[in-house]
Structure formats: C-alpha cells, structure tokens
Design a protein around this motif. Structure first.
Motif, PDB file in Angstrom:
ATOM      1  N   MET A   1       0.855  -1.172  -0.005  1.00 32.39           N
ATOM      2  CA  MET A   1      -0.077   0.003   0.080  1.00 32.39           C
ATOM      3  C   MET A   1       0.680   1.174  -0.033  1.00 32.39           C
ATOM      4  O   MET A   1       1.895   1.078   0.729  1.00 32.39           O
ATOM      5  CB  MET A   1      -0.832  -0.043   1.269  1.00 32.39           C
ATOM      6  N   GLN A   2       0.554   2.264  -0.662  1.00 33.50           N
ATOM      7  CA  GLN A   2       1.168   3.556  -0.444  1.00 33.50           C
ATOM      8  C   GLN A   2       1.329   3.722   0.713  1.00 33.50           C
ATOM      9  O   GLN A   2       0.517   3.618   1.526  1.00 33.50           O
ATOM     10  CB  GLN A   2       0.500   4.605  -1.551  1.00 33.50           C
ATOM     11  N   ASN A   3       2.422   4.650   1.226  1.00 36.09           N
ATOM     12  CA  ASN A   3       2.849   4.947   2.447  1.00 36.09           C
ATOM     13  C   ASN A   3       1.538   5.824   3.081  1.00 36.09           C
ATOM     14  O   ASN A   3       0.872   6.566   2.533  1.00 36.09           O
ATOM     15  CB  ASN A   3       4.013   5.969   2.373  1.00 36.09           C
ATOM     16  N   LEU A   4       1.271   5.382   4.266  1.00 31.98           N
ATOM     17  CA  LEU A   4      -0.081   5.860   4.836  1.00 31.98           C
ATOM     18  C   LEU A   4       0.161   7.212   5.112  1.00 31.98           C
ATOM     19  O   LEU A   4      -1.055   7.896   5.255  1.00 31.98           O
ATOM     20  CB  LEU A   4      -0.358   5.153   6.088  1.00 31.98           C
ATOM     21  N   LYS A   5       1.164   7.725   5.150  1.00 34.96           N
ATOM     22  CA  LYS A   5       1.402   9.086   5.457  1.00 34.96           C
ATOM     23  C   LYS A   5       0.997  10.005   4.190  1.00 34.96           C
ATOM     24  O   LYS A   5       0.429  11.181   4.383  1.00 34.96           O
ATOM     25  CB  LYS A   5       2.846   9.677   5.784  1.00 34.96           C
ATOM     26  N   TRP A   6       0.679   9.498   3.053  1.00 32.91           N
ATOM     27  CA  TRP A   6       0.315  10.015   2.062  1.00 32.91           C
ATOM     28  C   TRP A   6      -1.247  10.145   1.964  1.00 32.91           C
ATOM     29  O   TRP A   6      -1.878  10.618   0.786  1.00 32.91           O
ATOM     30  CB  TRP A   6       1.008   9.806   0.548  1.00 32.91           C
ATOM     31  N   ALA A   7      -1.797   9.314   2.550  1.00 35.53           N
ATOM     32  CA  ALA A   7      -3.431   9.041   2.325  1.00 35.53           C
ATOM     33  C   ALA A   7      -4.026  10.048   2.707  1.00 35.53           C
ATOM     34  O   ALA A   7      -3.619  10.894   3.828  1.00 35.53           O
ATOM     35  CB  ALA A   7      -3.737   7.468   3.273  1.00 35.53           C
ATOM     36  N   ASN A 116       1.137  11.028  -7.465  1.00 34.93           N
ATOM     37  CA  ASN A 116       2.468  10.646  -7.249  1.00 34.93           C
ATOM     38  C   ASN A 116       2.570   9.457  -7.947  1.00 34.93           C
ATOM     39  O   ASN A 116       2.564   8.196  -7.759  1.00 34.93           O
ATOM     40  CB  ASN A 116       2.719  10.229  -5.730  1.00 34.93           C
ATOM     41  N   THR A 117       2.588   9.438  -9.182  1.00 36.92           N
ATOM     42  CA  THR A 117       2.318   8.166 -10.217  1.00 36.92           C
ATOM     43  C   THR A 117       3.503   7.418 -10.462  1.00 36.92           C
ATOM     44  O   THR A 117       3.709   6.361 -10.641  1.00 36.92           O
ATOM     45  CB  THR A 117       2.088   8.706 -11.730  1.00 36.92           C
ATOM     46  N   ARG A 118       4.893   8.221  -9.849  1.00 33.48           N
ATOM     47  CA  ARG A 118       6.061   7.544  -9.850  1.00 33.48           C
ATOM     48  C   ARG A 118       5.916   6.238  -8.839  1.00 33.48           C
ATOM     49  O   ARG A 118       6.662   5.088  -8.979  1.00 33.48           O
ATOM     50  CB  ARG A 118       7.168   8.563  -9.409  1.00 33.48           C
ATOM     51  N   PHE A 119       5.165   6.035  -7.888  1.00 31.62           N
ATOM     52  CA  PHE A 119       4.939   5.124  -6.971  1.00 31.62           C
ATOM     53  C   PHE A 119       4.179   3.766  -7.791  1.00 31.62           C
ATOM     54  O   PHE A 119       4.352   2.863  -6.858  1.00 31.62           O
ATOM     55  CB  PHE A 119       4.306   5.531  -5.576  1.00 31.62           C
ATOM     56  N   SER A 329      14.028  -5.175  -3.437  1.00 27.15           N
ATOM     57  CA  SER A 329      14.626  -5.304  -4.433  1.00 27.15           C
ATOM     58  C   SER A 329      13.768  -5.406  -5.675  1.00 27.15           C
ATOM     59  O   SER A 329      13.997  -4.957  -6.852  1.00 27.15           O
ATOM     60  CB  SER A 329      15.448  -6.467  -4.640  1.00 27.15           C
ATOM     61  N   ARG A 330      12.297  -5.590  -5.498  1.00 27.28           N
ATOM     62  CA  ARG A 330      11.358  -5.699  -6.516  1.00 27.28           C
ATOM     63  C   ARG A 330      10.359  -4.389  -6.778  1.00 27.28           C
ATOM     64  O   ARG A 330       9.667  -4.074  -6.100  1.00 27.28           O
ATOM     65  CB  ARG A 330      10.420  -6.733  -6.401  1.00 27.28           C
ATOM     66  N   LYS A 331      11.036  -3.402  -7.642  1.00 26.96           N
ATOM     67  CA  LYS A 331      10.332  -2.347  -7.848  1.00 26.96           C
ATOM     68  C   LYS A 331       9.894  -2.050  -9.425  1.00 26.96           C
ATOM     69  O   LYS A 331      10.484  -2.597 -10.267  1.00 26.96           O
ATOM     70  CB  LYS A 331      11.472  -1.188  -7.516  1.00 26.96           C
ATOM     71  N   GLY A 332       8.990  -1.068  -9.635  1.00 23.57           N
ATOM     72  CA  GLY A 332       8.806  -0.661 -10.837  1.00 23.57           C
ATOM     73  C   GLY A 332       9.909   0.258 -11.342  1.00 23.57           C
ATOM     74  O   GLY A 332      10.856   0.777 -10.632  1.00 23.57           O
ATOM     75  N   LYS A 333       9.668   0.419 -12.712  1.00 23.01           N
ATOM     76  CA  LYS A 333      10.880   1.234 -13.254  1.00 23.01           C
ATOM     77  C   LYS A 333      10.996   2.651 -12.671  1.00 23.01           C
ATOM     78  O   LYS A 333      12.213   3.032 -12.966  1.00 23.01           O
ATOM     79  CB  LYS A 333      10.608   1.418 -14.799  1.00 23.01           C
ATOM     80  N   THR A 334      10.034   3.108 -12.047  1.00 22.08           N
ATOM     81  CA  THR A 334      10.209   4.601 -11.508  1.00 22.08           C
ATOM     82  C   THR A 334      10.213   4.626  -9.791  1.00 22.08           C
ATOM     83  O   THR A 334      10.357   5.398  -9.307  1.00 22.08           O
ATOM     84  CB  THR A 334       9.124   5.558 -11.972  1.00 22.08           C
ATOM     85  N   GLY A 335      10.674   3.499  -9.379  1.00 17.04           N
ATOM     86  CA  GLY A 335      10.705   3.052  -7.973  1.00 17.04           C
ATOM     87  C   GLY A 335       9.464   2.543  -6.958  1.00 17.04           C
ATOM     88  O   GLY A 335       9.784   2.454  -5.934  1.00 17.04           O
ATOM     89  N   GLY A 336       8.549   2.566  -7.490  1.00 17.28           N
ATOM     90  CA  GLY A 336       7.473   2.056  -6.926  1.00 17.28           C
ATOM     91  C   GLY A 336       7.536   0.604  -6.404  1.00 17.28           C
ATOM     92  O   GLY A 336       8.253  -0.321  -7.240  1.00 17.28           O
ATOM     93  N   MET A 337       7.213   0.438  -5.365  1.00 12.91           N
ATOM     94  CA  MET A 337       7.827  -1.204  -4.562  1.00 12.91           C
ATOM     95  C   MET A 337       6.323  -1.942  -4.940  1.00 12.91           C
ATOM     96  O   MET A 337       5.147  -1.808  -4.593  1.00 12.91           O
ATOM     97  CB  MET A 337       7.663  -0.923  -2.917  1.00 12.91           C
TER      98      MET A 337
END
Length: 375
Positions: A1-7, A116-119, A329-337
């Motif tokens: 889940m995206q970081n809860l601080k961003w919710a 924050n589409t990069r995530f 170590s498993r991330k998308g090409k822009t750094g999303g976990m």
C-alpha cells in the motif's frame, strides 16, 4: 500500500451513519462481505448500499454511499447520502493498493488520474501513464484539484488518516463524488484482499470480484493448512532501524499474522496491538540475535546497504548465515515497490513466498513473487 502518510480523506460533506443503521427497503442480499471488518455491501433492486465502517484507526463514524444504476428508484431515506451512478466509466484513485483491483477486474483503462504516479509499479498501468492516459495529480495531501476537475471523473477514491482534507471538500462542492476506501486499515490478510468487492460494485463487476476473492481465499487457506502440518517453526526477526529505533510489527498486525500462517515463530508475537513497535537496538538484539530468519529488513535490498547503515546488523546470526529475505529489490521502473502495491490484494502470493522461505520442502517449485534472499 502506498505510504500511509500520503493517504487523504474528505468527510464533513459526507453524511455518515451508525454501523447498525439500515435502509427501509429489504436487501436482495444481506452483507456478503466475510473477511473484511471495515466494509459492508447491501444489494437492492437497482442499487447497492456501501458502508465503510472504519476508514482509519479510531474513526468516530462510519460512511454510507449509494451506488445506483440508471433509472433506479431510490427510497427517500437514502437521498441524503452521497451517491454515484454505476457502472463508472472514469475514476481517480489515490493509493497504489487500488491499482491491482482495477487490473484484476479488467477496468484499468478507466483510471484517468493518480497522485504521485511514480510510486505505481505495475507495468500495465505504467504503460498507460507513459502514454499520457493517466494524469499526474500532485500529492495525496496536496491533491491538484484543478487537474481533477479537468478530468471530471465519475468518482474519486480516497484513503484517510483523519477527517480533514480541503482538496477533497472542494471536489465534492464542485460535484465530484468522493468515496473513502479503508482497505489499509484491515487487520487480516484476507480482510484486505476482500476490498476488491468495493471496486466490483463500482464497475458492475460484482460476480467477477466475488470469484477473484474466493480464489485468493481458497488458495491462502490451502497454503496455510499445508504450513500447519510441519513440526518446524523457525524463529523470525522483522524490520530494521530508523534513526536508532528499530521498527517492527506488533503481535496482532497484518505482518505478524502472515508469519504465523506461514508456520513461523515471530519473536514478538506476544505483543498486543495491530500497529508497529519502536524498540531500542539493545532490546531487539537481546531477543532476536539468534533468529533463524530475518524477513523484511526495512528498505534494505543488499548486504552492502545494511553495512553502510550500521555495523550492528552484522551481529545477528541471520546476517552471518545469509538468511535475510527482502521485498525491497522488486520495484517498478520509477521506484514503486511491488510489495506495497500488490501484496494487500494478493495475500495468497505473499504466503506462498513465506512458506517457500521457511519450509522450502513444502513448495519446492515455487518462484518468488515478492521476496528475494539478500545478496
């Protein structure tokens, strides 16, 4: 889940109702949510009542939404609640955990904007972002309301940590429906996964959502039963230090339940609560220095990163025996976990990974989805 601080969340224009309140009409189907404690769905002729019971920890109220089909006749008792015509054709979501639900239901092309589409790690949705089909909407807490208004989605799905977000209030004033999603607040792996039914109702894909959840549930239960047959219960250390404080899950948390279901002995299983523990290094080392496995060492994806952060990590037996497994170590090409995005939706895959780590003889042909041995 995206970081809860961003919710984020919107509330004061949303009219809540108590958990025991029921519309006057008789539901065709009673609440058919079985594992999620924070979601209830009641299907009526031409419409569905959605109740989000606990959108964030300690929420003082629940929230009710009416999803209605064209030409549906709503009783007067429901007209005060926020409503959305379904099936929706365009949507804005605000957490990466929503992306797999859209893709699993085959409606990812309805996504028009995201903060924050990069995530986002999904290759399918990243391709749509790169092609310009998904608009960047700024940050969750600082949502670009003008950009959302330009998109004019049928609905915006938000996550909340409290009851204050001016951007969401402005969207609702402008006529854009906002619905809260509380998937991240569920206490069990299957509870989080069942929120795919929330999206199923929005897109008229109820049957598909139900079938997907049943498949995930059945596979999870099958793997859990397999792990319970083993007499071995290796000890497990979790987490890592941040500013000299070690963060690790409490005994009733989502992560701790995964370990128990995988046949592991989580060393802090006796702690109460469903959130996080913050402990000094000395206390963690005293209990965890001889742990058989170290699972999820924070954001660290290599031994070099551990070494650079602290010499103390070398003192653990799991470090010395190279039995550390990380999802970082498993991330998308822009750094999303990938783990943060997909794991809440596919707990069956997480459990398979953990069982293959702790009891490799049980799943000899398993190929990891999230976890890799640290190198």
């Amino acid at each position: 889940m995206q970081n809860l601080k961003w919710a984020v969340i919107a509330t004061f224009l949303l009219i809540g109702c108590g958990k025991n309140e029921r519309p006057a009409a008789t539901a065709l189907h009673s609440n058919h949510v079985e594992a999620a404690s924070g979601l209830a769905l009641y299907e009526y002729e031409g419409y569905t009542v959605v109740k989000v019971l606990e959108p964030w920890p300690g929420a003082k109220r629940s929230y009710t939404y009416v999803l209605w089909k064209r030409n549906a006749k709503l009783p007067d008792s429901l007209r005060s609640y926020p409503s959305v015509e379904v099936p929706v054709r365009s949507i804005v979501v605000t957490s990466t955990t929503h992306i797999p639900s859209l893709e699993m239901l085959g409606v990812e092309k309805s996504l028009t904007g995201f903060p924050n589409t990069r995530f986002i790690s999904s290759e399918r949705t990243r391709a749509r972002i790169d092609a310009g089909h998904v608009k960047e909407l700024g940050g969750n807490r600082d949502l670009d309301t003008e950009a959302v208004l330009d998109l004019h989605p049928d609905v915006v799905i938000g996550n909340g940590i409290d009851d204050h977000n001016p951007a969401y209030d402005n969207l609702m004033r402008a006529g854009i429906p906002v619905m809260l999603n509380g998937d991240w607040n569920e206490k069990t792996p299957l509870g989080r996964a069942e929120w795919i039914k929330f999206f199923g109702v929005l897109f008229g894909k109820e049957a598909k959502a139900d079938a997907l959840f049943r498949q995930i549930r059945d596979d999870y239960q099958k793997i859990r039963a397999l792990a319970r047959k083993t007499p071995k219960h290796p000890t497990i250390l979790v987490g890592a230090m941040y500013q000299d404080v070690w963060n690790l899950p409490q005994g009733g948390s989502w992560g701790a339940l995964f370990i128990a279901d995988a046949g592991g002995d989580y060393l802090w299983k006796d702690t109460s609560g469903t959130g996080s523990l913050q402990l000094p290094f000395e206390q963690v080392f005293e209990r965890g220095q001889n742990a058989d496995f170290w699972i999820g060492p924070g954001q660290f994806a290599s031994f070099a990163e551990l070494d650079a952060a602290s010499d103390h990590y070398r003192e653990f037996r799991s470090y010395q025996q190279k039995t550390i497994f990380s999802f970082s170590s498993r991330k998308g090409k822009t750094g999303g976990m990938l783990y943060y995005e997909l794991a809440p939706n596919r707990p069956d895959l997480v459990l398979r990974d953990l069982v293959s780590i702790l009891h490799p003889e049980l799943l000899p042909n398993h190929r990891p989805v999230f976890f890799d041995r640290l190198r």
